[in-house]
Design a protein around this motif. Structure first.
Motif, PDB file in Angstrom:
ATOM      1  N   SER A 105     -33.999  67.013  39.809  1.00  0.00           N
ATOM      2  CA  SER A 105     -33.034  66.767  40.882  1.00  0.00           C
ATOM      3  C   SER A 105     -32.040  67.917  40.925  1.00  0.00           C
ATOM      4  O   SER A 105     -31.929  68.693  39.962  1.00  0.00           O
ATOM      5  N   TYR A 106     -31.292  68.034  42.024  1.00  0.00           N
ATOM      6  CA  TYR A 106     -30.348  69.134  42.170  1.00  0.00           C
ATOM      7  C   TYR A 106     -29.333  69.153  41.031  1.00  0.00           C
ATOM      8  O   TYR A 106     -29.082  70.207  40.431  1.00  0.00           O
ATOM      9  N   ARG A 107     -28.744  67.999  40.733  1.00  0.00           N
ATOM     10  CA  ARG A 107     -27.686  67.962  39.707  1.00  0.00           C
ATOM     11  C   ARG A 107     -28.230  68.296  38.322  1.00  0.00           C
ATOM     12  O   ARG A 107     -27.563  68.947  37.521  1.00  0.00           O
ATOM     13  N   GLU A 108     -29.449  67.887  38.032  1.00  0.00           N
ATOM     14  CA  GLU A 108     -30.062  68.231  36.740  1.00  0.00           C
ATOM     15  C   GLU A 108     -30.349  69.721  36.654  1.00  0.00           C
ATOM     16  O   GLU A 108     -30.089  70.362  35.617  1.00  0.00           O
TER      17      GLU A 108
ATOM     18  N   THR B  21     -32.557  84.881  41.640  1.00  0.00           N
ATOM     19  CA  THR B  21     -32.702  84.502  43.044  1.00  0.00           C
ATOM     20  C   THR B  21     -33.677  83.347  43.205  1.00  0.00           C
ATOM     21  O   THR B  21     -33.469  82.451  44.036  1.00  0.00           O
ATOM     22  N   THR B  22     -34.738  83.339  42.403  1.00  0.00           N
ATOM     23  CA  THR B  22     -35.710  82.244  42.451  1.00  0.00           C
ATOM     24  C   THR B  22     -35.056  80.922  42.058  1.00  0.00           C
ATOM     25  O   THR B  22     -35.302  79.880  42.684  1.00  0.00           O
ATOM     26  N   VAL B  23     -34.210  80.957  41.027  1.00  0.00           N
ATOM     27  CA  VAL B  23     -33.504  79.739  40.595  1.00  0.00           C
ATOM     28  C   VAL B  23     -32.595  79.221  41.705  1.00  0.00           C
ATOM     29  O   VAL B  23     -32.563  78.013  41.985  1.00  0.00           O
ATOM     30  N   ILE B  24     -31.875  80.119  42.361  1.00  0.00           N
ATOM     31  CA  ILE B  24     -31.001  79.704  43.465  1.00  0.00           C
ATOM     32  C   ILE B  24     -31.830  79.109  44.604  1.00  0.00           C
ATOM     33  O   ILE B  24     -31.444  78.103  45.210  1.00  0.00           O
ATOM     34  N   HIS B  25     -32.975  79.729  44.893  1.00  0.00           N
ATOM     35  CA  HIS B  25     -33.864  79.223  45.942  1.00  0.00           C
ATOM     36  C   HIS B  25     -34.355  77.812  45.602  1.00  0.00           C
ATOM     37  O   HIS B  25     -34.418  76.927  46.481  1.00  0.00           O
ATOM     38  N   GLN B  26     -34.703  77.590  44.344  1.00  0.00           N
ATOM     39  CA  GLN B  26     -35.137  76.263  43.902  1.00  0.00           C
ATOM     40  C   GLN B  26     -33.988  75.258  43.994  1.00  0.00           C
ATOM     41  O   GLN B  26     -34.190  74.109  44.414  1.00  0.00           O
ATOM     42  N   LEU B  27     -32.798  75.694  43.621  1.00  0.00           N
ATOM     43  CA  LEU B  27     -31.615  74.834  43.750  1.00  0.00           C
ATOM     44  C   LEU B  27     -31.368  74.472  45.211  1.00  0.00           C
ATOM     45  O   LEU B  27     -31.029  73.320  45.530  1.00  0.00           O
TER      46      LEU B  27
END
Length: 271
Positions: free
Chosen positions: A32-35, A191-197
């Motif tokens: 989930s987003y918060r996790e 950037t990939t992590v931000i995209h996933q977030l």
């Protein structure tokens, strides 16, 4: 003591999330987003703590470390140990540091205009750079119109030059003092992590976030949200998600540059 309690609570929560991932074979992007956001932030905090731990190893060095923490709380302490005033002041300082690289990044965009083979894309890039120079906040469609330029030559992630990557690293509050290969890898990963977030946040809905979560999300993506009203932050975050959720993995260089494009001239970002 309060900071230690907060850090311990974060560590227990991160451990619960990791244990659940291991038990149910869940990948990071499936959380989930918060996790996802909790793990991302906790990893950064732990990295900073590890540095303190390493310099504390020599005999009697811990006394020096306590003195250094007192003298340089922004550089050596994590957010759990900052006072409310320090949190605002330090975020302002970090934003001022990353903002110094914005003109350099925009200058690189102007320089690549002659390298764009498609006449329509050249016109769009020139228009965007002109708008940025005149203080105009670009519309979402102005930015998305250029996605092809950022998927391959001349602005694709694998085509970026070392100086461009250093400037982009500073804009993302990442160290620029690494070899080009590592700079590229770290920018791609970040950037990939931000995209996933962003995908997880779009699924959750911006309306479900608290005021603090909204401001933290905006700050991570380049906006100095500490001095902007909550509703303005929600509007800006909505624009960011429109762009991010429209991009494919090969176009993530545009998301990286979007830190500058979407935040530079946004109303209320004079600081």
């Amino acid at each position: 003591m309060k900071g230690l309690q907060m850090l311990w609570a974060d560590a227990k929560k991160a451990r619960r999330i990791k244990t659940n991932m291991w038990k149910h074979n869940i990948k990071f992007h499936q959380l989930s987003y918060r996790e996802m956001e909790h793990l991302r932030q906790f990893r950064r905090d732990v990295t900073k703590c590890l540095f303190l731990g390493i310099i504390s190893i020599p005999p009697f060095a811990n006394y020096l470390v306590f003195l250094l923490m007192y003298l340089f709380p922004r550089q050596l302490l994590i957010r759990h140990f900052w006072t409310p005033k320090q949190q605002i002041d330090f975020l302002d300082i970090y934003h001022a540091l990353r903002k110094q690289s914005y003109p350099e990044i925009l200058c690189y965009l102007e320089r690549v205009v002659p390298l764009i083979s498609d006449a329509g894309l050249r016109w769009h890039m020139t228009e965007l750079c002109t708008k940025m120079q005149h203080g105009t906040h670009p519309a979402v469609h102005d930015i998305l119109a250029l996605r092809e330029c950022f998927s391959n030559h001349p602005l694709g992630m694998n085509q970026l030059h070392a100086l461009q990557m250093k400037a982009l690293s500073r804009a993302m509050l990442l160290t620029p003092h690494l070899p080009p290969v590592l700079l590229r890898h770290r920018l791609k990963t970040h950037t990939t992590v931000i995209h996933q977030l962003d995908k997880a946040l779009a699924k959750l809905g911006i309306s479900q976030l608290t005021a603090q979560e909204v401001k933290s999300a905006c700050y991570l993506r380049g906006l100095n949200s500490t001095h902007i009203a909550e509703e303005r932050c929600r509007t800006w975050l909505g624009e960011w998600l429109q762009i991010s959720c429209s991009l494919k993995e090969a176009e993530l260089s545009l998301l990286l540059h979007n830190v500058v494009l979407l935040s530079t001239n946004y109303i209320g970002t004079s600081r």
